[in-house]
Design an enzyme around this catalytic site. Structure first.
Site, PDB file in Angstrom:
ATOM      1  N   SER A   1      91.342  27.814 100.246  1.00 11.75           N
ATOM      2  CA  SER A   1      90.915  27.468  98.891  1.00 11.75           C
ATOM      3  C   SER A   1      90.899  25.958  98.729  1.00 11.75           C
ATOM      4  O   SER A   1      91.636  25.237  99.412  1.00 11.75           O
ATOM      5  CB  SER A   1      91.878  28.063  97.861  1.00 11.75           C
ATOM      6  OG  SER A   1      93.102  27.332  97.848  1.00 11.75           O
ATOM      7  N   ASP A   2      90.054  25.460  97.838  1.00 21.17           N
ATOM      8  CA  ASP A   2      90.202  24.072  97.420  1.00 21.17           C
ATOM      9  C   ASP A   2      91.542  23.954  96.692  1.00 21.17           C
ATOM     10  O   ASP A   2      92.133  24.952  96.262  1.00 21.17           O
ATOM     11  CB  ASP A   2      89.043  23.629  96.538  1.00 21.17           C
ATOM     12  CG  ASP A   2      88.786  22.126  96.630  1.00 21.17           C
ATOM     13  OD1 ASP A   2      89.713  21.390  97.025  1.00 21.17           O
ATOM     14  OD2 ASP A   2      87.677  21.686  96.289  1.00 21.17           O
ATOM     15  N   CYS A   3      92.018  22.735  96.544  1.00 25.06           N
ATOM     16  CA  CYS A   3      93.411  22.529  96.131  1.00 25.06           C
ATOM     17  C   CYS A   3      93.594  22.800  94.634  1.00 25.06           C
ATOM     18  O   CYS A   3      93.095  22.054  93.787  1.00 25.06           O
ATOM     19  CB  CYS A   3      93.853  21.134  96.507  1.00 25.06           C
ATOM     20  SG  CYS A   3      93.775  20.906  98.298  1.00 25.06           S
TER      21      CYS A   3
ATOM     22  N   ALA B   1      92.468  25.637  93.356  1.00 24.95           N
ATOM     23  CA  ALA B   1      91.346  26.478  92.918  1.00 24.95           C
ATOM     24  C   ALA B   1      91.761  27.908  92.610  1.00 24.95           C
ATOM     25  O   ALA B   1      91.145  28.569  91.760  1.00 24.95           O
ATOM     26  CB  ALA B   1      90.234  26.467  93.962  1.00 24.95           C
TER      27      ALA B   1
END
Length: 701
Positions: free
Chosen positions: A238-240, A242
């Site tokens: 995941s993006d940080c 997200a």
């Protein structure tokens, strides 16, 4: 170690873990499991243009600048050095027991999102607006990072999947509505190619939703397209933060436990953030089972095995610390900066300058002495920086060099007790006394970038509100043009900027330098002095400031980029001048089959100095069942020629890039013929006018 061996070794390691231990390993800051002899490992590291945020490393030109080289082999060399320096630093981190953030060798790069809008602040992190160029450079970067040895030297990660290019201010709750046509023609190809052909180890999901589903838990994009259609067996991260967005802002789940379960079930293996701390709760609620946890953990440990973490002798442990920031790496850095510079204007061959004739040079502007404008964002820390003014001092030793900041990036007000803000008269005075003024204008990561968190009349959380310069810089530039006849503009930024009609017309020359890395000022001075001939090409369209760009939140490609622009560009994608000239002739099809087409063309250096040309091939459809681009880049080939020299070069076109995309996303052969154009620019009327020739044309079925 091949992937099958790594997977088997990973399974044997994971089989020894409890379910709680396995869940702990799905967080980016994975803790040690001492009873199994497993060290802590932090997955988060950045390396888009050099090892970032962890001590000294080579700071290369930013990704958008590398894109301007139009040179996949050069990008591959850069990435190879990044992974070498990453390994060297990692070896020392392990030696001294440092397992902190930014200390690993799992790089979360490249960013292969498409710059659909010139206002997007993160465009600097990408390879530009074109799907083909992004895919080709992305693959070259990934192969350089990952290497071709028995073990991976480091791992790359294609991000942000999929359909992400602003607005930054709204990204945590934004839903990008994208048609299947645009999804498969524009937003997905670079991901597909880096997965299938680049063999990228990781894919990072985006913050936003796409067509209603959160990107990091997307049943179609991840579960169907990525895992099944493309057979991706690497890790998804995941993006940080997200996954927290899934329940806090997207309202796709009602709690952290539900969001964690939704993401894990969609085969998001790793959480950058803390939402997977709720996996235990999700497990107790029967939202996930141990098989889900085990599958994710095994994919992650396969990567760690491929990196050689559990070998008796760690691979690449023999890399000498002396290679870090060494002369060879600095030489490559300078060569990359030289090729990223794009000469947009050179009135009456004003450049290069005669070093012996120029007596007084004023270097004026907020980027004259700026280090941050060399770095871009997601940057490391160089042992030496050469700014624009520094470079000019080195190359014009016999001239008197005067340097004035002239103004701040965005804000203008009267000087007061808190500092200096109004410096325009100082900049104007320096310009008035000079034979030549170099206007060092542009932005830095405090103005354009990732979700900066502040809003003013020029920027919204890192996105520009206009493609003009900030007003205070415009005021300085126009004042300088009023008092100095010979003005050269050097623009450092990560995006498309219109300097305004007065400055564009008055300037004798304009150079777009992007964020050119630690040695960018030296490369710029070399160009001014004629020690190199410019060869960079625009990886984005430079729009006129009053161009009617579609609304920022509209993800339709109509009216966007060179492929669908409505009207004329100020400076088109693929454009860039040289100090020499090139001629094209005898373009023809050499061979063709169902997968590839091979062309050849003769390229002659018709000027009076050596130069590098970036040969480009574009496709245009004469008939199709669906909307198609004006032109579509489908091949790039750098070539270096001595003056008067002719070379025949071959270009191989993957038919993937010359198929039409139907409304349902399927790629098909167009109904009519395809026109191929070969030259040093795209075959539009503005490029033809600016460069003074038309491309060679070939018609194929």
């Amino acid at each position: 170690m091949d992937k099958i061996q790594a997977r088997e070794k990973a399974k044997s390691i994971v089989a020894q873990m409890t379910v709680e231990e396995k869940m702990s390993q799905l967080l980016f800051n994975s803790p040690a499991i001492e009873r199994l002899g497993i060290n802590a490992y932090n997955w988060w590291n950045e390396g888009s243009h050099g090892v970032a945020r962890a001590g000294t490393a080579t700071v290369f030109p930013h990704a958008i600048a590398m894109a301007a080289t139009f040179n996949p082999d050069l990008v591959n060399e850069v990435a190879d050095v990044i992974s070498t320096e990453g390994r060297i630093k990692f070896n020392k981190h392990v030696q001294y027991g440092d397992f902190d953030i930014f200390k690993g060798i799992t790089f979360w790069a490249p960013n292969i999102n498409i710059v659909r809008d010139p206002r997007w602040g993160r465009g600097q992190e990408t390879f530009g607006e074109d799907p083909f160029l992004t895919a080709v450079l992305g693959k070259a970067f990934i192969k350089g990072i990952q290497g071709n040895g028995e073990f991976m030297k480091a791992t790359a990660c294609s991000k942000h999947y999929a359909g992400h290019s602003g607005p930054e201010k709204d990204r945590h709750g934004f839903d990008a509505q994208i048609s299947m046509h645009d999804l498969y023609e524009t937003y997905l190809p670079a991901f597909e190619k880096t997965v299938k052909e680049g063999k990228v180890a990781g894919v990072m999901g985006a913050y936003n939703r796409t067509n209603g589903e959160a990107c990091c838990a997307h049943s179609y994009l991840i579960s169907q397209v990525l895992r099944k259609d493309w057979n991706f067996d690497g890790y998804v991260v995941s993006d940080c933060g997200a996954l927290g967005d899934i329940w806090k802002f997207h309202n796709c789940a009602s709690s952290a436990a539900e969001a964690a379960a939704l993401a894990l079930k969609s085969s998001c293996d790793l959480n950058c953030g803390d939402t997977y701390s709720s996996l235990g709760e999700a497990y107790e609620m029967d939202l996930i089972d141990e098989d889900d946890i085990t599958a994710a953990c095994e994919r992650l440990y396969t990567i760690r095995c491929l990196l050689g973490e559990f070998e008796e002798v760690r691979p690449y442990s023999d890399l000498s610390y002396d290679l870090l920031d060494c002369k060879e790496h600095r030489d490559l850095n300078l060569r990359t900066a030289e090729q990223c510079l794009v000469l947009l204007k050179n009135e009456d061959n004003f450049l290069p300058l005669d070093k012996d004739a120029v007596k007084k040079i004023a270097v004026v502007g907020p980027n004259a002495l700026s280090v941050t404008a060399l770095e871009g964002n997601y940057n490391g820390y160089a042992s030496e920086y050469i700014t624009i003014a520094d470079g000019i001092r080195r190359k014009f030793e016999n001239a008197r060099i005067t340097v004035e900041k002239g103004c701040n990036y965005c804000f203008e007000n009267l000087n007061d007790w808190s500092g200096f803000a109004n410096m325009i008269s100082d900049g104007t005075a320096a310009a008035a006394e000079a034979d030549i003024t170099v206007l060092a204008l542009g932005l830095d990561q405090s103005i354009e970038g990732e979700d900066t968190g502040f809003d003013n009349d020029y920027t919204a959380c890192g996105d520009k509100k206009t493609v003009y310069l900030p007003k205070t810089q415009q005021k300085l530039a126009e004042a300088v043009c009023d008092v100095c006849e010979n003005v050269v503009v050097v623009l450092l930024c990560g995006s498309s900027i219109d300097l305004g009609e007065k400055v564009t017309k008055h300037a004798k020359a304009i150079i777009h330098g992007w964020y050119p890395g630690a040695l960018g000022g030296l490369a710029t001075a070399e160009l001014l002095a004629g020690e190199i001939s410019p060869c960079g090409k625009l990886p984005v369209t430079i729009y006129k400031g009053d161009h009617n760009i579609p609304d920022f939140t509209d993800y339709s490609m109509l009216g966007r980029t060179y492929r669908y622009i409505d009207g004329e560009a100020l400076f088109p994608f693929g454009y860039g001048l040289s100090y020499t000239t090139f001629a094209y002739s005898n373009a023809k099809v050499v061979s063709a089959d169902e997968n590839t087409i091979k062309l050849s063309v003769d390229v002659t250096n018709t000027g009076d100095r050596k130069g590098i040309e970036k040969v480009q091939t574009y496709a245009k459809y004469t008939d199709s069942r669906t909307v198609t681009p004006h032109f579509q880049l489908c091949a790039v080939n750098p070539i270096e020629l001595e003056k008067g020299e002719t070379k025949t070069i071959e270009m191989e076109i993957d038919r993937y890039w010359i198929k039409a995309v139907l409304d349902d996303g399927k790629r098909v052969d167009p109904d009519g013929s395809i026109e191929l154009y070969v030259g040093g620019h795209q075959p539009d009327s503005v490029s033809d006018r600016l460069l003074g020739y038309t491309c060679e044309r070939i018609s194929i079925k």
